[in-house]
Design a protein around this motif. Structure first.
Motif, mmCIF file in Angstrom:
data_model
loop_
_atom_site.group_PDB
_atom_site.id
_atom_site.type_symbol
_atom_site.label_atom_id
_atom_site.label_comp_id
_atom_site.label_asym_id
_atom_site.label_seq_id
_atom_site.Cartn_x
_atom_site.Cartn_y
_atom_site.Cartn_z
ATOM 1 N N ARG A 343 -25.371 81.753 67.258
ATOM 2 C CA ARG A 343 -24.399 80.703 66.953
ATOM 3 C C ARG A 343 -25.042 79.592 66.114
ATOM 4 N N CYS A 347 -24.213 79.121 62.174
ATOM 5 C CA CYS A 347 -23.587 77.844 61.844
ATOM 6 C C CYS A 347 -24.290 77.196 60.663
ATOM 7 N N LEU A 474 -26.276 71.646 65.833
ATOM 8 C CA LEU A 474 -26.593 73.047 66.112
ATOM 9 C C LEU A 474 -26.642 73.296 67.614
ATOM 10 N N VAL A 477 -23.100 73.463 68.902
ATOM 11 C CA VAL A 477 -22.459 74.740 68.584
ATOM 12 C C VAL A 477 -22.997 75.846 69.484
ATOM 13 N N ARG A 484 -16.428 76.965 66.917
ATOM 14 C CA ARG A 484 -17.349 76.310 66.006
ATOM 15 C C ARG A 484 -16.600 75.344 65.096
ATOM 16 N N GLU A 485 -15.430 75.742 64.622
ATOM 17 C CA GLU A 485 -14.674 74.906 63.706
ATOM 18 C C GLU A 485 -14.269 73.595 64.362
ATOM 19 N N LEU A 488 -17.384 71.366 64.690
ATOM 20 C CA LEU A 488 -17.795 70.805 63.409
ATOM 21 C C LEU A 488 -16.815 69.754 62.894
#
Length: 567
Positions: A343, A347, A474, A477, A484-485, A488
């Motif tokens: 991940r 990312c 990081l 995530v 993840r979206e 972020l």
């Protein structure tokens, strides 16, 4: 007039973004796209590292003008050696390894390894110097004094897996290494091979991959393939010249070298080699037999290359992580859970691939060194999940496990180690400020609170606060329970808020008044109070942007004389 339309404003308009924007919405910045000031949302697709496509590889190499000049010079030196020697065997010169591979693939190469059949590299360079000192020879080869650089010899160091002396010299504008053809014999009870002069066949067989075992014979002008390197080059295969397990047991560093070449070239590693790369005995030897400095060299080349994510994918898939990122001398070193490590590096790959103005990557990764550090941070994010070691007997905090894994695992330079330590220790504070933005708290408007925090993070590892924030991203995530979206998007809101507060360059902000003038204004002598008082000055500045008169800052210090210990 410059107008900045960032993601914060964008979210006011798109509190519930339309589904067709999908996972790319978080990355976008509203921007003017034409004279009517209509807004455009777009995202470039993530760049993919395309795997090598099988093709026919020519056996012909076209030399550059510099290479032709160098070739003529070396061939003439070989003739000079033969004419003045009583040896029966002629001197044969071959350019070897990576230069041949890259030339056949159409990749520029400036470093040339020259293999000699009957002399050591240092002896050959000595003869070369004798040859060019003969009157007329410099003119014959159009050589200037600057065309022949200083000789540098790298001595053998078996303890660090450097088994043969190498001589390096700058010739005709090219970096040229000279070394004799050799064979290596490994004994079961010794980690260092016996090295002696060998044939071209023996030299090719002891190399890490067939595509790195090709020769270009300077006398004949032909490519020599003694171990099947040309078919593998055409097929895009990384294969060991000899039986894979024995190859890796002899020199375990070859495991990482194969990973590096496969990721750099977009090749596939031969299945037979893959099956034994994570063999228990191979990994044990990689931990104890190879110096961590040499592991660090390989890792640095991977992470500074064009496709670092491919290297990390291979390290993960092949089960190499715990042999690289560890402290071999520490018997109680814990092992982090790496089941979600992908991940983090995926990312980072996503962020780099979608580097647009105002994006997370553009805001946080500003130099090539920062890019290398960013990928290094991605390698050690799994350690963030483990508790710290207890404090030392002196009361000082123990070095974070992530720093230990980097510093001792791959000999991370001091600057990178300091960034990792700062990123780990400041992560709670970074997350706390982000929470203020997430929850839209009134404190998020306090410019001094955010600015002073950034300056504090940066003071612990100069110039790295952006990377420290990236490390928190990081880690978020990797550990996150949402997409993840979504994660972020939250971080981009935070960064956009820093931009709106005009704090992205706050670490470079000079104080409105220095210590000497502050002392005069207060009518007291400089003392221990000075450092804290100057921080008060900076806080005042951050709350009063644009004010040039320091009188207000001095008054703020006066109000806090007792607190600051000013007498």
């Amino acid at each position: 007039m410059h107008i900045r339309l960032g993601i914060t404003q964008g979210f006011r308009s798109f509190r519930h973004p339309p589904p067709e924007l999908g996972s790319v919405f978080f990355l976008m910045k509203r921007r003017y796209c034409d004279s009517t000031s209509k807004h455009s949302l777009s995202s470039p697709p993530a760049k993919k590292h395309r795997p090598y496509t099988a093709t026919m590889v020519s056996r012909t190499i076209t030399l550059t003008e510099q290479e032709e000049q160098l070739k003529r010079l070396l061939v003439d030196v070989a003739r000079y050696i033969d004419s003045s020697s009583s040896e029966n065997s002629p001197t044969i010169l071959r350019w070897a390894g990576g230069w041949v591979r890259d030339k056949l693939l159409g990749i520029k190469s400036h470093d040339i390894d020259t293999a000699i059949n009957n002399l050591t590299g240092e002896a050959f360079v000595g003869k070369l110097r004798d040859y060019v000192e003969i009157p007329g020879n410099k003119q014959l080869h159009n050589l200037m004094d600057s065309d022949i650089g200083r000789l540098h010899t790298v001595a053998r160091n078996p303890d660090k897996s450097k088994h043969l002396e190498t001589s390096t010299i700058k010739l005709c504008g090219l970096d040229v290494d000279f070394v004799n053809l050799r064979k290596e014999t490994y004994c079961e009870n010794s980690r260092n091979p016996e090295v002696e002069f060998g044939t071209a066949e023996e030299d090719a067989a002891r190399r890490d991959a067939t595509v790195n075992a090709l020769f270009y014979n300077l006398q004949t002008g032909e490519v020599e393939d003694l171990v099947g390197g040309l078919p593998d080059l055409g097929a895009g295969i990384i294969r060991t010249p000899m039986e894979p397990l024995q190859t890796f047991m002899d020199d375990p560093l070859r495991v990482l070298r194969l990973v590096r070449f496969a990721s750099r070239l977009g090749f596939k590693i031969d299945k037979a080699a893959e099956e034994v790369m994570a063999d228990e005995n191979v990994l044990r030897n990689l931990k104890i037999k190879i110096s961590r400095e040499r592991i660090g060299v390989e890792l640095e080349k991977m992470l500074k290359g064009k496709h670092p994510v491919e290297s990390l994918r291979l390290i993960n898939r092949l089960g190499l992580y715990h042999a690289v990122f560890t402290v071999p001398e520490r018997t109680d070193m814990p092992k982090p859970d790496i089941s979600k490590w992908d991940r983090a590096y995926e990312c980072l790959f996503f962020l780099e691939s979608n580097n647009t103005p105002g994006s997370i990557w553009e805001l946080l990764v500003t130099t090539e060194e920062a890019r290398y550090f960013a990928w290094s941070l991605a390698t050690i994010t799994p350690w963030e999940q483990l508790p710290d070691d207890p404090p030392l007997k002196s009361g000082k905090l123990a070095m974070p496990l992530a720093t230990q894994a980097a510093r001792e695992g791959f000999k991370a330079p001091n600057k990178l180690s300091d960034v990792i330590t700062a990123a780990h220790r400041h992560r709670p504070a970074i997350l706390e400020l982000k929470a203020l933005v997430d929850e839209n708290k009134d404190e998020m408007k306090d410019r001094a609170k955010f600015g002073m925090a950034i300056r504090e993070w940066d003071s612990r590892a100069k110039g790295s606060w952006r990377l420290q924030v990236l490390y928190s991203i990081l880690g978020d995530v990797l550990e996150g329970s949402t997409s993840r979206e979504e994660i972020l998007m939250g971080w981009l809101r935070f960064l956009d808020h820093l931009v709106e507060l005009d704090l992205m360059h706050v670490t470079k902000l000079d104080r409105i008044i220095d210590g000497t003038d502050l002392s005069k204004a207060l009518g007291v002598k400089p003392g221990r109070w000075m450092g804290a008082a100057l921080e008060v000055v900076m806080e005042w500045q951050l709350r009063n942007p644009g004010v040039e008169d320091p009188a207000g800052a001095v008054e703020e210090v006066k109000k806090r004389r007792v607190e600051l210990g000013i007498k």
